[in-house]
Design a protein around this motif. Structure first.
Motif, PDB file in Angstrom:
ATOM      1  N   LEU A 139       0.821  -1.209   0.000  1.00  0.00           N
ATOM      2  CA  LEU A 139       0.000   0.000   0.000  1.00  0.00           C
ATOM      3  C   LEU A 139       0.862   1.269   0.000  1.00  0.00           C
ATOM      4  CD1 LEU A 139      -2.825  -1.117   2.468  1.00  0.00           C
ATOM      5  CD2 LEU A 139      -2.953  -0.897  -0.025  1.00  0.00           C
ATOM      6  N   VAL A 140       2.004   1.211   0.679  1.00  0.00           N
ATOM      7  CA  VAL A 140       2.937   2.350   0.640  1.00  0.00           C
ATOM      8  C   VAL A 140       3.452   2.551  -0.785  1.00  0.00           C
ATOM      9  CG1 VAL A 140       5.272   3.078   1.303  1.00  0.00           C
ATOM     10  CG2 VAL A 140       3.660   2.329   3.057  1.00  0.00           C
ATOM     11  N   LEU A 141       3.783   1.452  -1.465  1.00  0.00           N
ATOM     12  CA  LEU A 141       4.243   1.523  -2.853  1.00  0.00           C
ATOM     13  C   LEU A 141       3.162   2.128  -3.752  1.00  0.00           C
ATOM     14  CD1 LEU A 141       6.153   0.879  -5.217  1.00  0.00           C
ATOM     15  CD2 LEU A 141       5.260  -1.477  -5.181  1.00  0.00           C
ATOM     16  N   GLU A 142       1.938   1.697  -3.574  1.00  0.00           N
ATOM     17  CA  GLU A 142       0.833   2.233  -4.373  1.00  0.00           C
ATOM     18  C   GLU A 142       0.672   3.740  -4.150  1.00  0.00           C
ATOM     19  OE1 GLU A 142      -2.675   0.007  -3.497  1.00  0.00           O
ATOM     20  OE2 GLU A 142      -1.938  -1.836  -4.466  1.00  0.00           O
ATOM     21  N   GLU A 143       0.829   4.189  -2.901  1.00  0.00           N
ATOM     22  CA  GLU A 143       0.726   5.617  -2.615  1.00  0.00           C
ATOM     23  C   GLU A 143       1.879   6.390  -3.250  1.00  0.00           C
ATOM     24  OE1 GLU A 143      -0.685   9.248  -0.925  1.00  0.00           O
ATOM     25  OE2 GLU A 143      -1.587   7.327  -1.501  1.00  0.00           O
ATOM     26  N   ALA A 144       3.088   5.815  -3.201  1.00  0.00           N
ATOM     27  CA  ALA A 144       4.240   6.469  -3.833  1.00  0.00           C
ATOM     28  C   ALA A 144       4.008   6.628  -5.332  1.00  0.00           C
ATOM     29  CB  ALA A 144       5.511   5.658  -3.569  1.00  0.00           C
ATOM     30  N   GLU A 145       3.442   5.605  -5.951  1.00  0.00           N
ATOM     31  CA  GLU A 145       3.139   5.678  -7.386  1.00  0.00           C
ATOM     32  C   GLU A 145       2.093   6.754  -7.663  1.00  0.00           C
ATOM     33  OE1 GLU A 145       2.024   1.577  -7.810  1.00  0.00           O
ATOM     34  OE2 GLU A 145       3.883   1.077  -8.876  1.00  0.00           O
ATOM     35  N   ARG A 146       1.079   6.859  -6.781  1.00  0.00           N
ATOM     36  CA  ARG A 146       0.022   7.857  -6.954  1.00  0.00           C
ATOM     37  C   ARG A 146       0.595   9.279  -6.851  1.00  0.00           C
ATOM     38  NH1 ARG A 146      -3.360  11.198  -4.455  1.00  0.00           N
ATOM     39  NH2 ARG A 146      -2.303  10.947  -2.450  1.00  0.00           N
ATOM     40  N   VAL A 147       1.439   9.506  -5.858  1.00  0.00           N
ATOM     41  CA  VAL A 147       2.053  10.828  -5.687  1.00  0.00           C
ATOM     42  C   VAL A 147       2.963  11.150  -6.871  1.00  0.00           C
ATOM     43  CG1 VAL A 147       3.566  12.227  -4.243  1.00  0.00           C
ATOM     44  CG2 VAL A 147       1.901  10.695  -3.176  1.00  0.00           C
ATOM     45  N   LEU A 148       3.694  10.150  -7.340  1.00  0.00           N
ATOM     46  CA  LEU A 148       4.595  10.353  -8.483  1.00  0.00           C
ATOM     47  C   LEU A 148       3.811  10.853  -9.696  1.00  0.00           C
ATOM     48  CD1 LEU A 148       7.407  10.004  -9.832  1.00  0.00           C
ATOM     49  CD2 LEU A 148       6.697   7.668 -10.418  1.00  0.00           C
ATOM     50  N   LYS A 149       2.638  10.280  -9.951  1.00  0.00           N
ATOM     51  CA  LYS A 149       1.838  10.685 -11.107  1.00  0.00           C
ATOM     52  C   LYS A 149       1.374  12.138 -11.000  1.00  0.00           C
ATOM     53  CE  LYS A 149       0.143   6.035 -12.158  1.00  0.00           C
ATOM     54  NZ  LYS A 149      -1.044   5.128 -12.122  1.00  0.00           N
ATOM     55  N   LYS A 150       1.344  12.680  -9.768  1.00  0.00           N
ATOM     56  CA  LYS A 150       0.903  14.056  -9.566  1.00  0.00           C
ATOM     57  C   LYS A 150       2.039  15.077  -9.693  1.00  0.00           C
ATOM     58  CE  LYS A 150      -1.845  14.879  -6.133  1.00  0.00           C
ATOM     59  NZ  LYS A 150      -2.357  14.918  -4.744  1.00  0.00           N
ATOM     60  N   THR A 151       3.280  14.609  -9.781  1.00  0.00           N
ATOM     61  CA  THR A 151       4.412  15.549  -9.808  1.00  0.00           C
ATOM     62  C   THR A 151       4.356  16.528 -10.983  1.00  0.00           C
ATOM     63  OG1 THR A 151       5.829  13.874 -10.886  1.00  0.00           O
ATOM     64  CG2 THR A 151       5.981  14.077  -8.484  1.00  0.00           C
ATOM     65  N   PRO A 152       3.845  16.149 -12.172  1.00  0.00           N
ATOM     66  CA  PRO A 152       3.765  17.152 -13.246  1.00  0.00           C
ATOM     67  C   PRO A 152       2.824  18.307 -12.911  1.00  0.00           C
ATOM     68  CG  PRO A 152       3.651  14.936 -14.156  1.00  0.00           C
ATOM     69  CD  PRO A 152       3.519  14.795 -12.667  1.00  0.00           C
ATOM     70  N   ASP A 153       1.843  18.067 -12.027  1.00  0.00           N
ATOM     71  CA  ASP A 153       0.939  19.150 -11.627  1.00  0.00           C
ATOM     72  C   ASP A 153       1.605  20.108 -10.639  1.00  0.00           C
ATOM     73  OD1 ASP A 153      -1.130  18.079 -13.164  1.00  0.00           O
ATOM     74  OD2 ASP A 153      -1.726  16.723 -11.552  1.00  0.00           O
ATOM     75  N   MET A 154       2.703  19.673 -10.031  1.00  0.00           N
ATOM     76  CA  MET A 154       3.407  20.504  -9.048  1.00  0.00           C
ATOM     77  C   MET A 154       4.552  21.289  -9.675  1.00  0.00           C
ATOM     78  SD  MET A 154       3.632  17.731  -5.949  1.00  0.00           S
ATOM     79  CE  MET A 154       2.401  16.447  -5.795  1.00  0.00           C
ATOM     80  N   LEU A 155       5.134  20.754 -10.741  1.00  0.00           N
ATOM     81  CA  LEU A 155       6.239  21.423 -11.428  1.00  0.00           C
ATOM     82  C   LEU A 155       5.874  21.610 -12.898  1.00  0.00           C
ATOM     83  CD1 LEU A 155       9.511  19.750 -10.066  1.00  0.00           C
ATOM     84  CD2 LEU A 155       8.762  22.093  -9.720  1.00  0.00           C
ATOM     85  N   PRO A 156       5.597  22.846 -13.312  1.00  0.00           N
ATOM     86  CA  PRO A 156       5.204  23.104 -14.702  1.00  0.00           C
ATOM     87  C   PRO A 156       6.195  22.566 -15.728  1.00  0.00           C
ATOM     88  CG  PRO A 156       4.829  25.044 -13.356  1.00  0.00           C
ATOM     89  CD  PRO A 156       5.552  24.066 -12.490  1.00  0.00           C
ATOM     90  N   VAL A 157       7.488  22.587 -15.383  1.00  0.00           N
ATOM     91  CA  VAL A 157       8.495  22.129 -16.338  1.00  0.00           C
ATOM     92  C   VAL A 157       8.324  20.643 -16.636  1.00  0.00           C
ATOM     93  CG1 VAL A 157      10.263  21.569 -14.603  1.00  0.00           C
ATOM     94  CG2 VAL A 157      10.958  22.221 -16.909  1.00  0.00           C
ATOM     95  N   LEU A 158       7.839  19.862 -15.659  1.00  0.00           N
ATOM     96  CA  LEU A 158       7.567  18.449 -15.898  1.00  0.00           C
ATOM     97  C   LEU A 158       6.376  18.273 -16.824  1.00  0.00           C
ATOM     98  CD1 LEU A 158       8.001  16.986 -12.278  1.00  0.00           C
ATOM     99  CD2 LEU A 158       9.632  16.844 -14.166  1.00  0.00           C
ATOM    100  N   LYS A 159       5.324  19.069 -16.586  1.00  0.00           N
ATOM    101  CA  LYS A 159       4.125  18.979 -17.415  1.00  0.00           C
ATOM    102  C   LYS A 159       4.433  19.364 -18.854  1.00  0.00           C
ATOM    103  CE  LYS A 159       0.000  19.465 -15.963  1.00  0.00           C
ATOM    104  NZ  LYS A 159      -1.284  19.922 -15.365  1.00  0.00           N
ATOM    105  N   GLU A 160       5.247  20.399 -19.030  1.00  0.00           N
ATOM    106  CA  GLU A 160       5.594  20.840 -20.381  1.00  0.00           C
ATOM    107  C   GLU A 160       6.360  19.758 -21.137  1.00  0.00           C
ATOM    108  OE1 GLU A 160       7.551  24.750 -22.576  1.00  0.00           O
ATOM    109  OE2 GLU A 160       8.231  24.189 -20.585  1.00  0.00           O
ATOM    110  N   ALA A 161       7.251  19.074 -20.402  1.00  0.00           N
ATOM    111  CA  ALA A 161       8.042  18.014 -21.035  1.00  0.00           C
ATOM    112  C   ALA A 161       7.287  16.694 -21.130  1.00  0.00           C
ATOM    113  CB  ALA A 161       9.337  17.802 -20.256  1.00  0.00           C
ATOM    114  N   GLY A 162       6.162  16.596 -20.424  1.00  0.00           N
ATOM    115  CA  GLY A 162       5.343  15.386 -20.480  1.00  0.00           C
ATOM    116  C   GLY A 162       5.940  14.210 -19.733  1.00  0.00           C
ATOM    117  N   VAL A 163       6.611  14.487 -18.593  1.00  0.00           N
ATOM    118  CA  VAL A 163       7.242  13.416 -17.824  1.00  0.00           C
ATOM    119  C   VAL A 163       6.940  13.601 -16.336  1.00  0.00           C
ATOM    120  CG1 VAL A 163       9.141  13.070 -19.447  1.00  0.00           C
ATOM    121  CG2 VAL A 163       9.400  14.728 -17.597  1.00  0.00           C
ATOM    122  N   VAL A 164       7.089  12.506 -15.567  1.00  0.00           N
ATOM    123  CA  VAL A 164       7.054  12.605 -14.112  1.00  0.00           C
ATOM    124  C   VAL A 164       8.469  12.896 -13.636  1.00  0.00           C
ATOM    125  CG1 VAL A 164       5.100  11.043 -13.866  1.00  0.00           C
ATOM    126  CG2 VAL A 164       7.430  10.105 -13.835  1.00  0.00           C
TER     127      VAL A 164
END
Length: 554
Positions: free
Chosen positions: A159-184
C-alpha cells in the motif's frame, strides 16, 4: 501474515530495491527534463545505492546495527548528483530509525520512513515539491496512517508503494516544467523503483541479489622492480564497522601502528566505518589491531610477489617512484593555509585551473558526477588548513557539501559554482594575503556576475521553455534554461550569445571542446568580437567532451 521483519529480510529488501533501480537506470535517465547527454538521475541514483549494496553484500554476519551502518555509510560516501545525495539522506534517516531493533513491525517501519523524510528535507537548502522529496513524504504519511490499522508487513509495503506511485503521477501538476516536457519527476521515479524492488524481495520474487564493488578501488603502485625488492609483500584491505569510540587520537595511534608494520597506508574514516589499506608482511597484526575497534568486512589480502608479473612491476615502478617522491616532498612541506580542489571536464580546462593555483583536479563534471567519496579522497590529498571545493556543476554541489560535513581534520569551504566559468572566476578572485573567510565572501560575490552558455546536442525529442526540440538538434543552454535551438553549431552559438551579451558585458571567454577545431573556434571568436566590439573576446582550448562550446560572459 508477516508481522515482523529481521535484519536478513531488510538486507534482502534493500538489495532488491538496489537491483530493481539498476535495471531501470536508463529508462529513468530518459525522464530527465533537459535532453542533454549528461550523467543523469538514473545513473547517479544507481551508483549511490549500489555503493551501499556492495557493502551489504560483503557482510558475513547480518545484524540490524551493522546493516544500518553499511547502508548509511555506503550510500553517503557513494552519493553522486543531487538525486543521489537526497537518496543517501533518505537511507541515512531510515537506518537511524531501525538500527536499535532486532525485528521491525509496521509501526517501526513507519517511524523509520518519517525519520528518512525529516533527514532528507533538512539536507536540502530549498526543498522543492514535485520531486523525489514529495514522493518520499507521501509514502511516509501513508505509512503513518497504515500503521494504525495494518499489521501485515507485506500489505503495508504494498500500500505504501501504491501511494508512492500515486504521488509520483501528480508531480507534473506541481512542477510546470515536468508537465511541459510530459514526464514525471525522474528522482521520484527512481525512489518508486527502489520501493518496488524491496516489495518484490519481500514477497519472494526471484531476483539476483549479488553486488560487486562499483566504485574504483584505491590503486597503489608498488615501487619494486623485481620480486626480491618488494619490502612488504601483502596488500591488505578491509573495512572496520565501528562499535567503540574512535576519535582523532585513536586514528593517529592506529596509523602509527600500521606504519610500524608496513607502508602505502590509506586510512579513511567517518563516524561509522574506517576503510583501511596497508602493505605489510604480517596482515594478521593489522587485522588483530582493527578488531579492537569493531567488526570487519570486505577483507582482501593479495600476495604482490606472486600476482604481479615483472613487466607490470616495471611499468608501475616509474609512476610509483614519482608518486613516492611527490608524497615525500609533501611531507616535508608544512601545511599551507589554503588549498583548492576543482571539478574539471577537459584537459585544457584542467590546465587553466592548475595555472590558477588549484591543487587537485577531480575529472568528472558533466558526463560523470563525482561521488562524495571522490571528494573526501581529494580533501585528504590537499595539505592545507582550509580546503576550497569548486564543484562547477549544480548537480555536484550537494555531494561537495556532504563531503564537507564528513571531514573533521580540515576546514572545508564549498564555493557553490554551478559552471566551469564560475569556477575560473572564483580562482581569479582568490587573494592569498587575505583570510579564508574574506576569500569565500569575495568568490561567492564574484561568481554571481558570471553568465554561462553551453552548446551541445539533444539526445531525444522534447518540449521545454516553449521550444520544440528534436533528437540531434543543437542547443544553446544558459544558466536558467535553453536560450537557442538550431541545426548548426556556429549559428546556434551566435543565437545564444544574443541572449547573454548586453551593453554592460566586458569579457567573453570561449572554451572549445574536443570535437571542435581550433580554426572553427577562432572563427566563432572573430564573429563574436565583430558583433560585440565593446567586449574583449578570449578563445581557449577546453578539451571538454559533449559540449562543443562553454562560454562565459562577464
Amino acid at each position: 501474515m508477516i508481522k515482523t521483519v529481521n535484519a536478513q529480510m531488510i538486507a534482502k529488501m534493500f538489495l532488491g530495491g538496489a537491483k530493481n533501480l539498476e535495471s531501470k537506470k536508463e529508462w529513468i535517465n530518459e525522464l530527465n527534463v533537459f535532453p542533454v547527454p549528461d550523467g543523469d538521475t538514473g545513473t547517479n541514483m544507481t551508483l549511490t545505492i549500489t555503493a551501499a549494496a556492495a557493502e551489504v553484500s560483503s557482510l558475513r554476519e547480518l545484524q540490524m546495527d551493522t546493516l544500518a551502518k553499511c547502508i548509511s555509510s555506503g550510500s553517503l560516501r557513494g552519493a553522486r548528483g543531487n538525486s543521489g545525495v537526497i537518496l543517501s539522506q533518505l537511507l541515512r534517516g531510515f537506518t537511524k530509525g531501525i538500527k536499535d531493533y532486532e525485528e521491525l513491525d509496521v509501526i517501526d517501519l513507519a517511524n523509520a520512513m518519517q525519520k528518512a523524510v525529516e533527514t532528507a528535507y533538512k539536507a536540502v537548502m530549498k526543498p522543492k515539491e514535485g520531486t523525489i522529496l514529495t514522493v518520499a513524504k507521501g509514502a511516509a504519511l501513508k505509512g503513518a496512517e497504515l500503521a494504525q490499522t495494518v499489521e501485515d508487513v507485506e500489505e503495508f509495503v504494498r500500500l505504501v508503494l501504491e501511494e508512492a506511485e500515486r504521488v509520483l503521477k501528480k508531480t507534473p501538476d506541481m512542477l510546470p516544467v515536468l508537465k511541459e516536457a510530459g514526464v514525471v519527476d525522474s528522482g521520484g521515479q527512481g525512489l518508486v523503483e527502489v520501493l518496488r524492488g524491496a516489495y518484490f524481495a519481500l514477497i519472494g520474487k526471484e531476483m539476483d541479489y549479488s553486488f560487486a564493488a562499483t566504485k574504483k578501488e584505491e590503486v597503489v603502485h608498488i615501487s619494486a622492480q623485481t620480486e626480491a625488492e618488494i619490502k612488504f609483500g601483502y596488500c591488505t584491505e578491509f573495512i572496520i564497522m565501528l562499535d567503540k569510540a574512535y576519535n582523532e587520537e585513536t586514528e593517529r595511534d592506529f596509523k602509527a601502528f600500521l606504519e610500524s608494520i608496513g607502508d602505502s597506508i590509506v586510512v579513511v574514516s567517518d563516524e561509522e566505518i574506517v576503510k583501511v589499506h596497508v602493505h605489510t608482511n604480517d596482515p594478521g597484526l593489522a587485522i588483530q589491531r582493527a578488531l579492537t575497534y569493531g567488526s570487519l568486512s570486505r577483507m582482501k589480502i593479495d600476495n604482490m610477489r606472486l600476482e604481479h608479473e615483472e613487466k607490470l612491476i616495471k611499468d608501475a615502478s616509474k609512476i610509483a617512484m614519482a608518486q613516492k617522491e611527490k608524497e615525500e616532498e609533501a611531507k616535508k612541506e608544512s601545511r599551507k593555509e589554503m588549498g583548492f580542489i576543482s571539478v574539471s571536464i577537459g584537459e585544457g580546462i584542467g590546465e587553466i585551473f592548475q595555472g590558477l593555483g588549484v591543487d587537485y583536479l577531480i575529472e568528472g563534471g558533466q558526463t560523470m558526477n563525482p561521488s562524495t567519496e571522490d571528494m573526501l579522497e581529494a580533501i585528504a590529498k590537499v595539505n592545507a588548513n582550509y580546503v576550497f571545493i569548486l564543484p562547477n556543476n549544480k548537480n555536484i554541489i550537494m555531494a561537495a557539501n556532504q563531503a564537507q560535513s564528513l571531514t573533521t581534520d580540515k576546514q572545508v569551504i564549498v564555493i557553490p559554482t554551478k559552471t566551469i566559468p564560475q569556477g575560473i572566476t572564483a580562482m581569479v578572485n582568490y587573494i592569498p594575503e587575505e583570510s579564508a573567510k574574506e576569500n569565500e565572501e569575495r568568490m561567492c560575490a564574484e561568481i554571481r556576475n558570471v553568465k554561462t552558455g553551453q552548446v551541445t546536442y539533444a539526445v531525444r525529442d522534447t518540449k521545454i521553455d516553449d521550444k520544440e526540440i528534436h533528437l540531434g538538434d543543437i542547443m544553446g543552454i544558459g544558466d536558467d534554461g535553453i536560450l537557442a535551438v538550431g541545426t548548426a553549431i556556429e549559428r546556434t552559438a551566435l543565437a545564444m550569445m544574443e541572449k547573454l551579451v548586453d551593453e554592460e558585458s566586458e569579457i567573453v571567454g570561449i572554451y572549445y571542446g574536443d570535437e571542435v577545431s581550433e580554426e572553427d573556434a577562432a572563427k566563432l571568436g572573430d564573429q563574436i568580437a565583430k558583433k560585440y566590439p565593446h567586449t574583449e573576446v578570449e578563445v581557449h582550448s577546453g578539451g571538454q567532451p559533449i559540449y562543443y562550446y562553454v562560454v562565459s560572459v562577464e
